[in-house]
Design an enzyme around this catalytic site. Sequence first.
Site, short mmCIF file in Angstrom:
data_model
loop_
_atom_site.label_atom_id
_atom_site.label_comp_id
_atom_site.label_asym_id
_atom_site.label_seq_id
_atom_site.Cartn_x
_atom_site.Cartn_y
_atom_site.Cartn_z
N GLY A 11 0.86 -1.19 0.00
CA GLY A 11 0.00 0.00 0.00
C GLY A 11 0.89 1.23 0.00
N ARG A 92 -12.90 0.56 2.72
CA ARG A 92 -14.35 0.32 2.78
C ARG A 92 -15.05 1.39 1.96
NH1 ARG A 92 -17.13 -1.47 8.33
NH2 ARG A 92 -19.26 -1.69 7.64
N GLN A 112 -0.62 -12.79 -0.27
CA GLN A 112 0.65 -12.28 0.26
C GLN A 112 1.30 -13.30 1.19
OE1 GLN A 112 0.02 -8.21 1.57
NE2 GLN A 112 -0.26 -7.54 -0.55
N ASN A 131 -6.93 -3.47 7.28
CA ASN A 131 -8.08 -4.06 7.97
C ASN A 131 -8.83 -5.10 7.16
OD1 ASN A 131 -8.12 -2.91 10.55
ND2 ASN A 131 -8.68 -0.93 9.65
N ASP A 159 -4.36 1.95 18.91
CA ASP A 159 -5.35 1.98 19.98
C ASP A 159 -4.66 2.19 21.34
OD1 ASP A 159 -7.55 1.21 18.14
OD2 ASP A 159 -6.34 -0.60 17.96
N HIS A 187 -8.82 -5.24 16.61
CA HIS A 187 -8.74 -3.82 16.25
C HIS A 187 -10.06 -3.46 15.56
CE1 HIS A 187 -7.60 0.01 14.66
NE2 HIS A 187 -7.87 -0.40 13.44
P1 NAX Z 1 -5.14 4.15 1.34
O1 NAX Z 1 -6.40 3.78 0.63
O2 NAX Z 1 -4.66 5.54 1.36
O3 NAX Z 1 -3.95 3.26 0.77
C1 NAX Z 1 -4.07 1.89 0.57
C2 NAX Z 1 -3.12 1.52 -0.55
O4 NAX Z 1 -3.13 0.09 -0.64
C3 NAX Z 1 -3.54 2.07 -1.91
O5 NAX Z 1 -2.43 2.72 -2.50
C4 NAX Z 1 -3.94 0.82 -2.67
O6 NAX Z 1 -3.70 0.92 -4.06
C5 NAX Z 1 -3.06 -0.22 -2.01
N1 NAX Z 1 -3.47 -1.61 -2.24
C6 NAX Z 1 -4.72 -2.10 -2.42
N2 NAX Z 1 -4.67 -3.42 -2.67
C7 NAX Z 1 -3.36 -3.76 -2.64
C8 NAX Z 1 -2.66 -4.98 -2.82
N3 NAX Z 1 -3.31 -6.11 -3.12
N4 NAX Z 1 -1.32 -4.98 -2.73
C9 NAX Z 1 -0.65 -3.85 -2.45
N5 NAX Z 1 -1.25 -2.66 -2.28
C10 NAX Z 1 -2.59 -2.62 -2.36
O7 NAX Z 1 -5.33 3.56 2.82
P2 NAX Z 1 -4.54 3.91 4.17
O8 NAX Z 1 -5.20 5.07 4.81
O9 NAX Z 1 -3.09 3.98 3.89
O10 NAX Z 1 -4.93 2.63 5.06
C11 NAX Z 1 -4.44 1.36 4.75
C12 NAX Z 1 -5.10 0.30 5.63
O11 NAX Z 1 -4.83 0.53 7.00
C13 NAX Z 1 -6.63 0.25 5.52
O12 NAX Z 1 -7.03 -1.11 5.43
C14 NAX Z 1 -7.08 0.82 6.85
O13 NAX Z 1 -8.36 0.35 7.22
C15 NAX Z 1 -6.00 0.30 7.77
N6 NAX Z 1 -5.84 0.96 9.07
C16 NAX Z 1 -5.51 0.17 10.13
C17 NAX Z 1 -5.26 0.68 11.38
C18 NAX Z 1 -4.87 -0.20 12.53
O14 NAX Z 1 -4.76 0.32 13.64
N7 NAX Z 1 -4.65 -1.50 12.37
C19 NAX Z 1 -5.42 2.13 11.65
C20 NAX Z 1 -5.35 2.97 10.43
C21 NAX Z 1 -6.01 2.40 9.21
O15 NAX Z 1 -7.37 2.69 9.25
#
Ligand code: NAX
Length: 330
Positions: A11, A92, A112, A131, A159, A187
């Site tokens: 990502g 989402r 992966q 997530n 968190d 989470h």
């Molecule tokens: P973004 O939508 O800004 O970035 C996600 C990136 O992942 C995009 O560039 C997309 O092209 C890429 N992607 C999608 N499918 C892929 C794949 N198969 N292989 C490689 N890259 C891929 O999201 P962002 O704000 O950076 O958040 C990323 C993730 O973190 C989301 O799932 C979000 O829900 C999760 N979070 C988790 C948190 C936690 O505490 N565990 C907190 C923050 C965040 O909400």
Amino acid sequence: MASPIKVVVTGAAGQIAYSLLYQIASGSVFGPDQPVVLHLLDIAPMMGVLEGVVMELADCALPLLAGVLPTANPEEAFKDVAAPFLVGAMPRRKGMERKDLLSANVRIFKEQGQALDKVARKDVKVLVVGNPANTNALICSKYAPSIPKENFTAMTRLDQNRAQAQLAAKLGVPVQDVKNVIIWGNHSSTQFPDPSNALVKIGGVEKPVPAAINDDEFLKSTFVSTVQKRGAAVIAARKMSSALSAAKAASDHMRDWFLGSGDRWVSMGVVSDGSYGTPRDTVFSFPVTTSNGKWKIVEGLTISDFARTMLDATGKELDEEKRDALEVCK
Ligand code: NAX
């Protein structure tokens, strides 16, 4: 100077990565003497954006950054890596049920896991941020059977950091003077932020946080729901999800895993061994200590009736997510 380690961020064109990459490349995660080669994985349509990120990394002129490899190929990205930050996932979208999101994302983490199994180092330390992070980490581990399951973790550090900051604000002390607050479980909004073993330093002396705050209603209700809903509050204000704080938390998690947590407990989603009556074989967030690159669940804590109810609720959700995820992967 040590020889460089390979670190992958998935990502890599997204918003969390935009803050995270600088922290890794500037030495905040693996230390000021550890050079890194950054592998940047994103999907093919994002390669143009990723090119811009590569340019910016070069323009940072960072002495510890020994190389950068942008790619859309998981096997190329994971080749010989020591530390993957699995951030990339499908966001989402409007009208999407939690189940739809789970089904899209566990497929990514299955793929992966298979790639890591094939090409990563066997002592690789995997942090899943995307997530549903806990269940994605479980699926990733299941599809990488040649890598020990202890090497797969999910991020609940954001968190924990939120909980610590809330308690410090309530007590009117610097955030580093509060320690050992625990995040149990998933989470998600069922997580249990637990202040019952937390300590606060006041006038150089450590005291239990519950006694220092002396407000049971606040600790069981306002505090818990503020931490559970903090992500939604950030989205409401920023119109985008937490990114700066999520990147900082990912750095904290990986740094503590590699370099040790010292005398502090930290919360990590790890594969449950059934400790504290939690469901085995789910990735459940526990209080852990880390040293020599290994984590260990803190033992012997008393679980109150209130905590039992909270642990059971979040455990039930993780069991259900696991069942749905395994169904998707069949
Ligand atoms: P973004 O939508 O800004 O970035 C996600 C990136 O992942 C995009 O560039 C997309 O092209 C890429 N992607 C999608 N499918 C892929 C794949 N198969 N292989 C490689 N890259 C891929 O999201 P962002 O704000 O950076 O958040 C990323 C993730 O973190 C989301 O799932 C979000 O829900 C999760 N979070 C988790 C948190 C936690 O505490 N565990 C907190 C923050 C965040 O909400």
